[in-house]
Write an enzyme that holds these catalytic residues in place. Structure first.
Site, PDB file in Angstrom:
ATOM      1  N   HIS A 191     -11.841  15.665  27.072  1.00 38.72           N
ATOM      2  CA  HIS A 191     -11.976  14.277  27.540  1.00 38.72           C
ATOM      3  C   HIS A 191     -10.735  13.481  27.119  1.00 38.72           C
ATOM      4  O   HIS A 191     -10.271  13.597  25.982  1.00 38.72           O
ATOM      5  CB  HIS A 191     -13.238  13.658  26.918  1.00 38.72           C
ATOM      6  CG  HIS A 191     -13.665  12.381  27.551  1.00 38.72           C
ATOM      7  ND1 HIS A 191     -13.065  11.175  27.257  1.00 38.72           N
ATOM      8  CD2 HIS A 191     -14.618  12.101  28.470  1.00 38.72           C
ATOM      9  CE1 HIS A 191     -13.640  10.212  27.969  1.00 38.72           C
ATOM     10  NE2 HIS A 191     -14.592  10.755  28.718  1.00 38.72           N
ATOM     11  N   SER A 229     -14.983  11.065  35.437  1.00 39.87           N
ATOM     12  CA  SER A 229     -16.348  10.708  35.058  1.00 39.87           C
ATOM     13  C   SER A 229     -16.452   9.205  34.847  1.00 39.87           C
ATOM     14  O   SER A 229     -15.471   8.541  34.538  1.00 39.87           O
ATOM     15  CB  SER A 229     -16.756  11.447  33.779  1.00 39.87           C
ATOM     16  OG  SER A 229     -15.935  11.062  32.705  1.00 39.87           O
ATOM     17  N   GLU A 279     -25.012  13.604  34.762  1.00 45.11           N
ATOM     18  CA  GLU A 279     -25.030  13.912  33.333  1.00 45.11           C
ATOM     19  C   GLU A 279     -26.314  13.380  32.702  1.00 45.11           C
ATOM     20  O   GLU A 279     -26.548  12.165  32.648  1.00 45.11           O
ATOM     21  CB  GLU A 279     -23.809  13.322  32.620  1.00 45.11           C
ATOM     22  CG  GLU A 279     -23.804  13.684  31.134  1.00 45.11           C
ATOM     23  CD  GLU A 279     -22.529  13.294  30.415  1.00 45.11           C
ATOM     24  OE1 GLU A 279     -21.689  12.603  31.010  1.00 45.11           O
ATOM     25  OE2 GLU A 279     -22.397  13.689  29.240  1.00 45.11           O
ATOM     26  N   GLU A 310     -28.930   5.585  26.418  1.00 43.18           N
ATOM     27  CA  GLU A 310     -27.781   5.428  27.329  1.00 43.18           C
ATOM     28  C   GLU A 310     -28.201   5.387  28.791  1.00 43.18           C
ATOM     29  O   GLU A 310     -27.377   5.180  29.673  1.00 43.18           O
ATOM     30  CB  GLU A 310     -26.748   6.516  27.050  1.00 43.18           C
ATOM     31  CG  GLU A 310     -26.180   6.356  25.640  1.00 43.18           C
ATOM     32  CD  GLU A 310     -25.040   7.301  25.314  1.00 43.18           C
ATOM     33  OE1 GLU A 310     -24.313   7.699  26.221  1.00 43.18           O
ATOM     34  OE2 GLU A 310     -24.902   7.642  24.123  1.00 43.18           O
ATOM     35  N   ASP A 347     -24.861  18.040  28.342  1.00 44.34           N
ATOM     36  CA  ASP A 347     -24.024  17.663  27.204  1.00 44.34           C
ATOM     37  C   ASP A 347     -24.811  17.999  25.934  1.00 44.34           C
ATOM     38  O   ASP A 347     -25.937  17.513  25.750  1.00 44.34           O
ATOM     39  CB  ASP A 347     -23.732  16.158  27.313  1.00 44.34           C
ATOM     40  CG  ASP A 347     -22.877  15.615  26.173  1.00 44.34           C
ATOM     41  OD1 ASP A 347     -23.103  16.020  25.021  1.00 44.34           O
ATOM     42  OD2 ASP A 347     -22.017  14.763  26.439  1.00 44.34           O
ATOM     43  N   HIS A 369     -26.288  15.094  23.857  1.00 41.98           N
ATOM     44  CA  HIS A 369     -27.515  14.486  24.384  1.00 41.98           C
ATOM     45  C   HIS A 369     -28.698  15.456  24.317  1.00 41.98           C
ATOM     46  O   HIS A 369     -29.823  15.048  23.997  1.00 41.98           O
ATOM     47  CB  HIS A 369     -27.292  14.021  25.830  1.00 41.98           C
ATOM     48  CG  HIS A 369     -26.240  12.975  25.960  1.00 41.98           C
ATOM     49  ND1 HIS A 369     -26.394  11.693  25.477  1.00 41.98           N
ATOM     50  CD2 HIS A 369     -24.996  13.021  26.496  1.00 41.98           C
ATOM     51  CE1 HIS A 369     -25.291  10.991  25.724  1.00 41.98           C
ATOM     52  NE2 HIS A 369     -24.429  11.772  26.341  1.00 41.98           N
ATOM     53  N   ARG A 392     -20.442  13.610  17.315  1.00 37.96           N
ATOM     54  CA  ARG A 392     -19.360  13.458  18.295  1.00 37.96           C
ATOM     55  C   ARG A 392     -17.968  13.559  17.668  1.00 37.96           C
ATOM     56  O   ARG A 392     -16.984  13.103  18.262  1.00 37.96           O
ATOM     57  CB  ARG A 392     -19.502  12.161  19.107  1.00 37.96           C
ATOM     58  CG  ARG A 392     -20.830  12.049  19.834  1.00 37.96           C
ATOM     59  CD  ARG A 392     -20.810  11.023  20.935  1.00 37.96           C
ATOM     60  NE  ARG A 392     -21.040  11.672  22.234  1.00 37.96           N
ATOM     61  CZ  ARG A 392     -21.271  11.025  23.375  1.00 37.96           C
ATOM     62  NH1 ARG A 392     -21.279   9.717  23.409  1.00 37.96           N
ATOM     63  NH2 ARG A 392     -21.468  11.667  24.488  1.00 37.96           N
ATOM     64  N   GLU A 406     -15.864  16.914  24.289  1.00 33.76           N
ATOM     65  CA  GLU A 406     -15.929  15.461  24.267  1.00 33.76           C
ATOM     66  C   GLU A 406     -16.072  14.989  22.821  1.00 33.76           C
ATOM     67  O   GLU A 406     -16.933  15.485  22.095  1.00 33.76           O
ATOM     68  CB  GLU A 406     -17.150  15.017  25.089  1.00 33.76           C
ATOM     69  CG  GLU A 406     -17.045  13.629  25.627  1.00 33.76           C
ATOM     70  CD  GLU A 406     -18.199  13.298  26.571  1.00 33.76           C
ATOM     71  OE1 GLU A 406     -17.944  12.640  27.566  1.00 33.76           O
ATOM     72  OE2 GLU A 406     -19.348  13.676  26.295  1.00 33.76           O
TER      73      GLU A 406
END
Ligand code: MN
Length: 299
Positions: free
Chosen positions: A18, A75, A158, A164, A191, A194, A223, A253
């Site tokens: 990313h 994205s 996604e 979110e 992902d 998530h 993350r 990411e």
């Protein structure tokens, strides 16, 4: 990355990173920085955040991508004033217009993928989705998918955690809406960050998605750095990818307060400094992903 295992198992996935690992915006120097660093760290693809598609210069970006022989994907997440997941026709029209703008960007970059939270605002809703709002999502995404087909572009939904979006929080809900949209170029985008919050484990959702899985984000539960001792069972996740013979893109990411995006950092609640050395971060992540893929292919 491409390798052939001794038993004739061929593993071939494009590995991406990313752009927010490298740069918070998309000015000319940031384009060069992000693309050159992605190449130097050994990746095949850069994922470009296109929350404001009009702020990205496609001609210059395409030129630098070609110079470094790198592929791209785009994205975005929608915003509450330009959302498909809404009952207000004007808000939906604004959301759809932004998505068509993003699709145009992908087309100009000669990319093949537009994904993210393209079905919803990226942020915390205060109520569950309504049937009318959900129907608006289905109708708009069907139109977008049909337009994308003309250029061989795939749309990825996604699946994200409940803070979110209120709409697609599990693989199951993503598969259901894809069936309703009923266009061949709409896929699930999973992902690990998530999934770790919403799914029952890191294996079954991948198996359930099967050929509908079209894009993958690898992220740690915090993350930051990918680490052998982290909370997510990556061995299990990559085992599932190997089991369905997943051949799609795998993108790393990661977010830190060290790199700030005007559009994205606050929305994603990037409050902490999880790294400063983005080169070590990105190289380490690629090596981690390759090692997990090889391990899974051998089993
Ligand atoms: Mn993601």
């Amino acid at each position: 990355m491409w390798f052939e295992m001794s038993r004739g198992v061929v593993v071939s996935n494009l590995l991406g990173v990313h752009a927010l690992v490298w740069a918070g915006g998309w000015s000319a120097p940031e384009v060069v920085e992000a693309i050159s660093q992605t190449k130097n760290a050994g990746y095949d693809l850069i994922e470009i955040p296109a929350l404001s598609p009009e702020s990205i210069d496609p001609i210059f970006t395409k030129k630098i991508l070609a110079e470094y022989d790198l592929k791209s994907s785009c994205s975005l997440g929608l915003t509450f004033d330009a959302d498909l997941n809404n009952e207000d026709d004007a808000v939906v029209a604004k959301g759809e217009a932004r998505l068509f703008q993003a699709l145009d960007l992908v087309r100009k970059l000669e990319g093949q993928y537009l994904g993210g939270v393209i079905f919803s605002a990226l942020g915390k809703y205060l109520n569950p989705p309504t049937l009318k709002a959900r129907a608006n999502v289905v109708n708009s995404l069907r139109r977008l998918a049909q337009a994308a087909q003309q250029d061989g572009i795939t749309l990825g939904l996604e699946v994200v955690n409940r803070y979110e979006s209120n709409l697609l929080n599990t693989t199951r809900s993503g598969l259901e809406i894809i069936e309703e949209i009923n266009e061949p170029n709409v896929v699930i985008h999973l992902d690990t960050y998530h999934m770790n919050i919403e799914e029952i484990n890191m294996f079954d959702p991948v198996i359930e998605a099967k050929e509908k899985l079209g894009y993958v984000h690898i992220g740690a539960n915090h993350r930051g750095f990918l680490d052998q001792n982290g909370m997510i069972d990556f061995d299990l996740f990559f085992k599932a990818l190997a089991k369905i013979n997943y051949q799609g893109v795998i993108t790393f990411e990661s977010f830190s307060s060290a790199i700030v995006s005007k559009d994205l950092s606050n929305t994603l609640c990037v409050w902490r400094n999880l790294w400063d050395d983005n080169v070590a971060l990105a190289v380490g992540a690629r090596e981690f992903i390759e090692a997990k893929m090889k391990l899974a292919a051998m089993k």
